[in-house]
Write an enzyme that holds these catalytic residues in place. Structure first.
Site, PDB file in Angstrom:
ATOM      1  N   HIS A   1     -40.411  12.960 141.772  1.00 10.74           N
ATOM      2  CA  HIS A   1     -39.631  13.027 140.619  1.00 10.74           C
ATOM      3  C   HIS A   1     -38.126  12.774 140.951  1.00 10.74           C
ATOM      4  O   HIS A   1     -37.635  12.018 140.044  1.00 10.74           O
ATOM      5  CB  HIS A   1     -39.616  14.603 140.047  1.00 10.74           C
ATOM      6  CG  HIS A   1     -38.533  14.815 138.993  1.00 10.74           C
ATOM      7  ND1 HIS A   1     -39.060  15.052 137.712  1.00 10.74           N
ATOM      8  CD2 HIS A   1     -37.108  15.061 138.904  1.00 10.74           C
ATOM      9  CE1 HIS A   1     -37.953  15.294 136.831  1.00 10.74           C
ATOM     10  NE2 HIS A   1     -37.112  15.321 137.468  1.00 10.74           N
ATOM     11  N   GLU A   2     -37.617  13.215 142.112  1.00 13.30           N
ATOM     12  CA  GLU A   2     -36.204  12.873 142.227  1.00 13.30           C
ATOM     13  C   GLU A   2     -35.983  11.516 142.541  1.00 13.30           C
ATOM     14  O   GLU A   2     -34.983  10.720 142.470  1.00 13.30           O
ATOM     15  CB  GLU A   2     -35.406  13.849 143.411  1.00 13.30           C
ATOM     16  CG  GLU A   2     -35.420  15.143 143.024  1.00 13.30           C
ATOM     17  CD  GLU A   2     -34.786  15.251 141.628  1.00 13.30           C
ATOM     18  OE1 GLU A   2     -33.671  14.619 141.406  1.00 13.30           O
ATOM     19  OE2 GLU A   2     -34.970  16.314 141.094  1.00 13.30           O
TER      20      GLU A   2
ATOM     21  N   HIS B   1     -35.448   9.558 139.428  1.00 12.90           N
ATOM     22  CA  HIS B   1     -34.143   9.204 139.249  1.00 12.90           C
ATOM     23  C   HIS B   1     -33.211   8.154 140.101  1.00 12.90           C
ATOM     24  O   HIS B   1     -32.671   7.413 139.690  1.00 12.90           O
ATOM     25  CB  HIS B   1     -33.613  10.636 139.555  1.00 12.90           C
ATOM     26  CG  HIS B   1     -33.731  11.619 138.059  1.00 12.90           C
ATOM     27  ND1 HIS B   1     -33.576  11.281 136.914  1.00 12.90           N
ATOM     28  CD2 HIS B   1     -34.141  12.830 138.352  1.00 12.90           C
ATOM     29  CE1 HIS B   1     -33.668  12.514 136.270  1.00 12.90           C
ATOM     30  NE2 HIS B   1     -33.953  13.432 137.159  1.00 12.90           N
TER      31      HIS B   1
ATOM     32  N   HIS C   1     -33.965   4.860 139.070  1.00 12.05           N
ATOM     33  CA  HIS C   1     -33.504   4.469 137.978  1.00 12.05           C
ATOM     34  C   HIS C   1     -31.986   3.792 138.235  1.00 12.05           C
ATOM     35  O   HIS C   1     -31.402   2.794 137.638  1.00 12.05           O
ATOM     36  CB  HIS C   1     -33.514   5.763 136.924  1.00 12.05           C
ATOM     37  CG  HIS C   1     -33.341   5.505 135.614  1.00 12.05           C
ATOM     38  ND1 HIS C   1     -33.247   6.439 134.761  1.00 12.05           N
ATOM     39  CD2 HIS C   1     -33.011   4.314 134.957  1.00 12.05           C
ATOM     40  CE1 HIS C   1     -33.035   6.075 133.404  1.00 12.05           C
ATOM     41  NE2 HIS C   1     -32.918   4.708 133.603  1.00 12.05           N
TER      42      HIS C   1
END
Length: 718
Positions: free
Chosen positions: A508-509, A512, A515
């Site tokens: 998940h991180e 980010h 991104h």
């Protein structure tokens, strides 16, 4: 999570809802102090751009005493630059107004980006002290920019004629973002109203800073000390050794320390057999901040009230109305409708889970009614019975380093063609942090990435991504990004194992992180994760589902000693068990999100509220007041909603999950884990930042707007 606690000074992105803090300066001591003449630029590395690759911070020479001088000088320089733009006698143009704003505040941006990361991940008393001193100064600086009438007049002029200036789509988008930002900060208010908004902003900055400070102190204060090792039955030998080491470090020689994480649910509750100790741990978590020297309940009530007052000044019915206007959701009603449509199915699933757990309690000789501190412990027993799943048998297949390199990094290479290579030559801010360089498929260097995964004193709870340097073609900057988590590090000489939940959080991180690292926009205000709250969690949630992809699992889920791939039968038990307890997981999240939204839906004339009473009424109102399933965060330690940037926005995780689930399901119809679909996703979603409106970006990838079908399937609720 992308918990953006760093308000960038450049491009007017300073926000009064986010904390900007600094460090104490030191004065040379000695008889000749007054005669000394030190060049501040030579003495302070934050006064100039780092000479390291991509301006990565040189942590070898940055010291606590450098921050406050750099922040204060940065404020002065930035304000002078802004005044020059506002007072320019030439007619406003995109270049002399918007681009000029984008290139302003270089020193303030540099100092604040480094400092805010450290106050979250490696804080100490000196940093916290200056954090309090600088918060109101930064709030005032933000107001001095956003409430400058001459500056807004120039921006408004460009906004009114934006479609006739011959600009690119990205340039038009940037003008629109600037205009909305200034209007929502109060640029259209009267002078009297601007004076009122300044007072409210200053108070909010002080209260949010105080909230963060108290939470840090509470984390240490509420840790549970255990005298007798027999009370720890159920914990592994490694867990017990770690608890003993933590107790020694905290001054409790010969005892055992159970640290409390920043959620209501505590991981240790799934293992402890001692019910009395489970209750003690749970209550330490759930009642924190309600009373005592570090209580935060009064801060919650006042923050909700003053935000409502601020929203009224700006012409909105509530803070929630104000906050959601620029989001994808647009209105609180849309969010309430989303959750309301799911409540019946979620509550039904949760009640069935509760019945199964109560039956297990009765079956195993328990003469008591299910309580919150029992759920995780007996849920594991139900999980094991239903799926014949032994957590101890799974553990050896999830060794931290292998998950990171053969799981997270492997997926990035397969989908997006990028690789990460260690950069041990780059200085780091703690010995547990590791630096990497990201390369594209053609060998082009793309970014610097810092991995800071292990828990320690001075680090706030949770997991997040942030940036030391933001990508920008205009500024010729490549991204320097960090992922932060709170994984319990094994004792020296032992391998660190992670739970499957921690595995998905690592993915998940990195969602980010990429991104930010894949960003390819011109203007820093539109780069990477500078998107709406209810879109920013989409790329990260999308990424976490790859943790369960068969090809990915086969590459990282290997026995730490033998290298044997996790047996298929055990793997299938694990994957099937993932749908178990989803009622609980979903309900505790929804409860927190709805409590957040209810606090921030109050009108400005509402008196201060009793926190416990308000929470209970909010949960009852939405039909989710189930005693055994409290909110994931109660108000007094709800870091997202009160000191953080997610006020009235915690719903964003589920809103984004709708996008993520829909996108992931679509990708599986396009061949799944392959470079072609991965690059399409990278180019349409990750690279464009906020240069394209979120729904337009999504439809460019998916071909249509999302539905909730895949979300319900993802959570096993359909």
């Amino acid at each position: 999570m992308k918990l953006n606690l760093i308000a960038l000074a450049v491009a007017g992105t300073l926000s009064t809802t986010l904390l900007l803090t600094g460090c104490q300066s030191t004065t040379p001591k000695g008889e000749n102090t007054q005669q000394m003449s030190v060049d501040p630029i030579a003495a302070n590395p934050l006064f100039i751009a780092s000479s390291l690759q991509y301006q990565a911070p040189n942590f070898n020479i940055i010291k606590d005493e450098h921050f406050q001088p750099a922040l204060e000088q940065g404020i002065k320089e930035h304000y002078q630059q802004v005044l020059a733009i506002a007072n320019n006698q030439d007619a406003p143009t995109f270049a002399n107004t918007i681009v000029a704003m984008e290139t302003s505040g270089e020193m303030l941006t540099r100092a604040s980006q480094v400092f805010y990361n450290l106050t979250g991940s490696n804080s100490n008393a000196a940093l916290r002290k200056i954090q309090g001193e600088m918060a109101p100064k930064m709030a005032a600086h933000s107001d001095n920019i956003h409430l400058n009438g001459k500056l807004f007049s120039r921006i408004d002029s460009l906004y009114q004629q934006r479609d006739s200036l011959g600009l690119t789509n990205e340039e038009v988008r940037l003008i629109e973002v600037y205009h909305q930002r200034f209007v929502m900060a109060g640029a259209k208010l009267t002078e009297d109203q601007k004076a009122q908004i300044r007072v409210l902003n200053e108070e909010q900055s002080k209260l949010t800073n105080e909230f963060s400070q108290r939470l840090l102190r509470l984390t240490k204060e509420i840790a549970v000390v255990v005298d007798n090792v027999d009370e720890l039955k159920g914990l592994s030998d490694s867990d017990i050794r770690a608890a003993k080491a933590d107790a020694k470090a905290a001054g409790h020689e010969g005892k055992y320390l159970l640290n409390i994480t920043n959620t209501t649910r505590q991981p240790v509750l799934a293992k402890l057999e001692n019910r009395e100790l489970r209750q003690k741990v749970w209550q330490a978590s759930a009642t924190r901040g309600m009373s005592g020297e570090n209580e935060t309940a009064s801060l919650v009530s006042r923050l909700a009230q003053l935000r409502a007052e601020r929203a009224k000044l700006l012409g909105y019915d509530s803070w929630a109305d104000y906050r959601l206007t620029p989001q994808m959701a647009k209105t609180p009603e849309a969010v309430y409708q989303m959750f309301g449509s799911m409540v019946p199915a979620v509550v039904a699933n949760t009640q069935k889970e509760a019945d199964d757990i109560q039956a297990m309690i009765n079956k195993t000789g328990g003469d008591f009614t299910l309580a919150p501190w029992d759920w995780a412990f007996y849920a594991e027993k139900v999980r094991k019975e239903k799926f014949d799943l032994d957590a101890a048998a799974i553990k050896p297949y999830f060794e931290f380093e292998r998950v990171l390199k053969d799981g997270v990094f492997f997926t990035l290479e397969r989908l997006y063609g990028v690789t990460l290579k260690p950069r041990p030559d780059l200085p780091v801010y703690h010995e547990d942090v590791k630096a990497y360089e990201m390369f594209d498929a053609d060998g082009t260097s793309m970014a610097i990435f810092y991995a800071d995964y292990f828990a320690r004193e001075g680090k706030r709870g949770g997991a997040w991504m942030s940036s030391f340097v933001t990508q920008s073609k205009l500024l010729n900057q490549k991204p320097v990004v960090v992922n932060v988590m709170n994984i319990k590090k094994a004792p020296e000489g032992e391998p660190t194992f992670v739970s499957y939940d921690e595995v998905t959080t690592m993915f998940h991180e990195m969602g980010h992180g990429t991104h930010g690292m894949f960003s390819k926009v011109t203007y820093p205000s539109l780069a990477g994760t500078a998107v709406s709250r209810d879109f920013v969690e989409f790329p990260s949630t999308f990424e976490e589902d790859w943790a369960a992809h068969p090809d990915v699992l086969a590459n990282y889920a290997k026995h730490y000693q033998t290298g044997e791939v996790i047996p298929e039968a055990l793997l299938q038990k694990l994957l099937k068990s993932r749908s178990f307890n989803q009622g609980f997981d979903t309900l505790e999240y929804m409860a927190a999100a709805l409590v957040d939204l209810e606090w921030h839906s109050l009108s400005a004339d509402t008196p201060l509220q009793d926190v416990a009473d308000f929470e209970a009424k909010a949960l009852e109102k939405h039909g989710i007041n189930i005693a055994a399933v409290p909110p994931r965060y109660k108000s007094t330690y709800f870091a997202h909603a009160f000191p953080g940037g997610y006020s009235a926005s915690y719903y964003a995780y589920m809103w984004s999950e709708i996008l993520a689930a829909d996108a992931f399901a679509y990708v599986q119809t396009q061949g799944g884990l392959n470079r072609e679909i991965g690059m399409k996703y990278r180019k349409t979603i990750r690279e464009v930042g906020n240069s394209v409106p979120p729904m337009e970006a999504y439809k460019a990838f998916r071909g249509q707007e999302p539905t909730t079908d895949a979300l319900l399937k993802r959570r096993g609720l359909n």
